[in-house]
Design an enzyme around this catalytic site. Structure first.
Site, short mmCIF file in Angstrom:
data_model
loop_
_atom_site.label_atom_id
_atom_site.label_comp_id
_atom_site.label_asym_id
_atom_site.label_seq_id
_atom_site.Cartn_x
_atom_site.Cartn_y
_atom_site.Cartn_z
N ASP A 30 0.84 -1.19 0.00
CA ASP A 30 0.00 0.00 0.00
C ASP A 30 0.88 1.24 0.00
O ASP A 30 1.88 1.30 0.72
CB ASP A 30 -0.90 0.00 1.24
CG ASP A 30 -1.86 1.18 1.24
OD1 ASP A 30 -2.80 1.18 0.43
OD2 ASP A 30 -1.67 2.10 2.07
N ASN A 38 -2.60 13.03 -3.35
CA ASN A 38 -3.65 13.53 -4.23
C ASN A 38 -4.14 14.92 -3.81
O ASN A 38 -4.35 15.80 -4.64
CB ASN A 38 -4.83 12.56 -4.26
CG ASN A 38 -4.61 11.39 -5.21
OD1 ASN A 38 -3.91 11.52 -6.21
ND2 ASN A 38 -5.21 10.26 -4.90
N ASP A 81 -1.85 9.92 -10.28
CA ASP A 81 -1.85 8.86 -11.29
C ASP A 81 -0.44 8.55 -11.78
O ASP A 81 -0.08 7.39 -11.99
CB ASP A 81 -2.72 9.27 -12.48
CG ASP A 81 -4.21 9.22 -12.16
OD1 ASP A 81 -4.57 8.66 -11.11
OD2 ASP A 81 -5.00 9.73 -12.98
N GLU A 90 -4.75 2.32 -4.31
CA GLU A 90 -3.29 2.43 -4.22
C GLU A 90 -2.65 1.16 -3.66
O GLU A 90 -1.53 1.20 -3.14
CB GLU A 90 -2.91 3.63 -3.35
CG GLU A 90 -3.32 3.54 -1.90
CD GLU A 90 -4.73 4.08 -1.63
OE1 GLU A 90 -5.01 4.40 -0.46
OE2 GLU A 90 -5.53 4.16 -2.57
#
Length: 229
Positions: free
Chosen positions: A94, A102, A111, A137
């Site tokens: 993770d 973000n 991204d 993620e």
């Protein structure tokens, strides 16, 4: 959260007698999502509902964003025939504090981070090993035919590659790390799906230990090892 050392050995999803087809996987994910929802485990219920949606919408085996294998391909390996295969290590990985990336830099940068992390995770895998995007993620490393020592080295090397990557070239001040839970089976496990659930518990332990770590449980000795940079 499940505390380290209290890893549940609950029943895994039964193995399938033949390679699953998309309609079967669709119903399977819907059923598992319903089970997790009744248990109040909304995170896992959402993951399986999202997988069901992906299967219904797209029959491909590659994740369109990262070009790694997708959840459908992973499911075919998890729920398909697995008798007679070599010892297997599974790592659930993770990205640490990805929501903050973000929120700070925007989803386009997020991204690009996901794509680059996927590339870094796919380096130096053993033969027949692969990386799959598990959802959001999270990624899974499937590492067959390796002993425990090599499995730990492969996953921790991936962690170091991510931590040392020059992320500031993408955005000044950007830093990316990963946490991983690694489950290794020296023999033939009852179910790779159950093994992935063990890796999920160990991933939470890596998060609680401060992130940017690999937590590993040897299924034979039940030893816990934490690696940090």
């Amino acid at each position: 959260m499940v505390e380290v050392g209290m890893v549940a050995e609950g029943e895994g999803t039964p193995g399938r007698a033949a390679g699953p087809q998309p309609p079967d996987l669709l119903r399977l994910h819907e059923a598992i999502a319903g089970l997790f929802a009744t248990q109040g485990d909304w995170r896992r219920a959402y993951q399986h509902l999202r997988s069901a949606l992906d299967i219904a919408r797209d029959g491909s085996l590659r994740d369109p964003l990262t070009s790694s294998y997708n959840r459908r391909y992973l499911d075919e390996r998890l729920y398909g025939p697995f008798t007679g295969r070599p010892p297997l290590a599974l790592a659930l990985i993770d990205l640490d504090r990805f929501k903050s990336i973000n929120d700070t830099y925007g989803h386009l940068v997020g991204d690009r981070v996901l794509r680059r992390v996927a590339d870094l995770l796919q380096e130096n895998l053993p033969p027949d090993g692969f990386c799959a995007r598990y959802g959001g993620e999270e990624f899974v490393l499937w590492l067959p035919g390796v002993d425990a020592r090599r499995a730990v080295r492969v996953v921790d090397d991936a962690r170091v590659r991510v931590a040392r990557h020059p992320w500031s070239e993408l955005q000044p001040g950007l830093r990316v790390t990963i946490s991983a839970g690694l489950a290794h089976e020296p023999g033939t496990p009852a179910s790779p799906e159950r093994q992935l659930r063990r890796a999920d518990v160990l991933l939470y332990a890596a998060k609680r230990a401060g992130r940017n770590k690999v937590v590993y449980r040897d299924a034979q000795t039940t030893q816990l090892i934490t690696h940090s940079e």
